[in-house]
Design a protein around this motif. Structure first.
Motif, mmCIF file in Angstrom:
data_model
loop_
_atom_site.group_PDB
_atom_site.id
_atom_site.type_symbol
_atom_site.label_atom_id
_atom_site.label_comp_id
_atom_site.label_asym_id
_atom_site.label_seq_id
_atom_site.Cartn_x
_atom_site.Cartn_y
_atom_site.Cartn_z
ATOM 1 N N GLY A 16 -4.282 23.553 63.028
ATOM 2 C CA GLY A 16 -3.173 24.492 63.017
ATOM 3 C C GLY A 16 -1.818 23.850 62.817
ATOM 4 N N GLY A 17 -1.762 22.518 62.881
ATOM 5 C CA GLY A 17 -0.509 21.813 62.659
ATOM 6 C C GLY A 17 -0.076 21.911 61.208
ATOM 7 N N ILE A 18 1.227 21.702 60.967
ATOM 8 C CA ILE A 18 1.761 21.878 59.622
ATOM 9 C C ILE A 18 2.374 20.592 59.089
ATOM 10 N N ALA A 19 2.357 20.481 57.768
ATOM 11 C CA ALA A 19 3.069 19.416 57.060
ATOM 12 C C ALA A 19 4.139 20.073 56.201
ATOM 13 N N ILE A 20 5.352 19.545 56.277
ATOM 14 C CA ILE A 20 6.473 20.048 55.484
ATOM 15 C C ILE A 20 6.975 18.911 54.602
ATOM 16 N N ILE A 21 6.796 19.062 53.305
ATOM 17 C CA ILE A 21 7.229 18.064 52.325
ATOM 18 C C ILE A 21 8.414 18.652 51.564
ATOM 19 N N SER A 22 9.596 18.065 51.729
ATOM 20 C CA SER A 22 10.795 18.590 51.079
ATOM 21 C C SER A 22 11.344 17.561 50.096
ATOM 22 N N PHE A 23 11.943 18.065 49.009
ATOM 23 C CA PHE A 23 12.477 17.157 47.988
ATOM 24 C C PHE A 23 13.485 17.901 47.133
ATOM 25 N N SER A 24 14.243 17.127 46.369
ATOM 26 C CA SER A 24 15.245 17.675 45.470
ATOM 27 C C SER A 24 15.050 17.020 44.103
ATOM 28 N N ASN A 25 16.150 16.809 43.380
ATOM 29 C CA ASN A 25 16.041 16.146 42.073
ATOM 30 C C ASN A 25 16.619 14.734 42.094
#
Length: 213
Positions: free
Chosen positions: A136-145
């Motif tokens: 139930g745990g989450i992974a959040i992968i964030s990025f830009s340019n």
């Protein structure tokens, strides 16, 4: 999943050399960082255990949220030592050794901010992310340019913003047991070419979120 050429970097020296000296800068603008902090505010559970992967000297966690434990990882000890939200951290080149020194089913969330473009073996890393997450745990992968161009892998450097979104989705999809990733996309009001000319506009914000089933 990726060919050797797609995994290659322009700067093929060891990553440890590149990160020898600290960089006390932010790698995205204030609009990107505000969106990221708000996303964390919405999706993270207070008093849970968090793993901040490929972290730095700045925390993007909401100031008002308390967590049971925040584990950090990175490549420069001076940067990590200045991060006020890390309870503990370790130094490791995950392109050389993708195995995290962390227990199974340990964390409610794994976070990665503007660093996914440097991962040469995403299949191994996302398998590790899955391993250390609680069900139930989450992974959040964030990025830009933005990127250190010489250290980003070829498939990222040569791609478009849309193809990079597809790429990160495919990283999750390469590991059995992740949910279908949710995509959040706030594109810049100006095109990337105009941004390169210094015409302003905010950084685009992209995030891919998946949970351990």
């Amino acid at each position: 999943m990726l060919s050797p050429e797609q995994r290659s970097k322009l700067d093929r020296t060891e990553d440890t050399f590149f990160y020898t000296f600290p960089r006390f800068v932010t790698h995205a603008d204030k609009y990107f960082l505000a969106r990221l902090t708000n996303l964390y505010r919405e999706r993270l559970e207070p008093n849970s255990r968090i793993f901040d992967m490929m972290s730095s000297w700045v925390s993007h966690l909401p100031d008002e949220m308390e967590f049971a434990h925040v584990e950090g990882h990175g490549m420069n000890e001076e940067e990590l030592a200045k991060n006020p939200r890390l309870d503990r951290y370790f130094i490791q080149d995950i392109n050389e050794n993708p195995k995290f020194p962390l227990p199974d089913n340990e964390f409610a969330a794994v976070l990665n901010c503007v660093s996914v473009q440097y991962i040469q073996y995403p299949e191994a890393i996302f398998t590790e992310i899955h391993r250390i997450l609680k069900p139930g745990g989450i992974a959040i992968i964030s990025f830009s340019n933005r990127m250190f161009y010489e250290k980003a892998i070829a498939v990222w450097r040569e791609g478009t913003e849309n193809s990079r979104l597809d790429l990160v989705q495919s990283y999750f999809q390469s590991v059995p047991g992740f949910s279908d990733p949710e995509i959040i996309a706030h594109r810049s009001e100006l095109g990337s070419f105009l941004q390169m000319l210094g015409m302003g506009g905010s950084d685009p914000f992209y995030a891919a979120i998946a949970s351990k089933q």
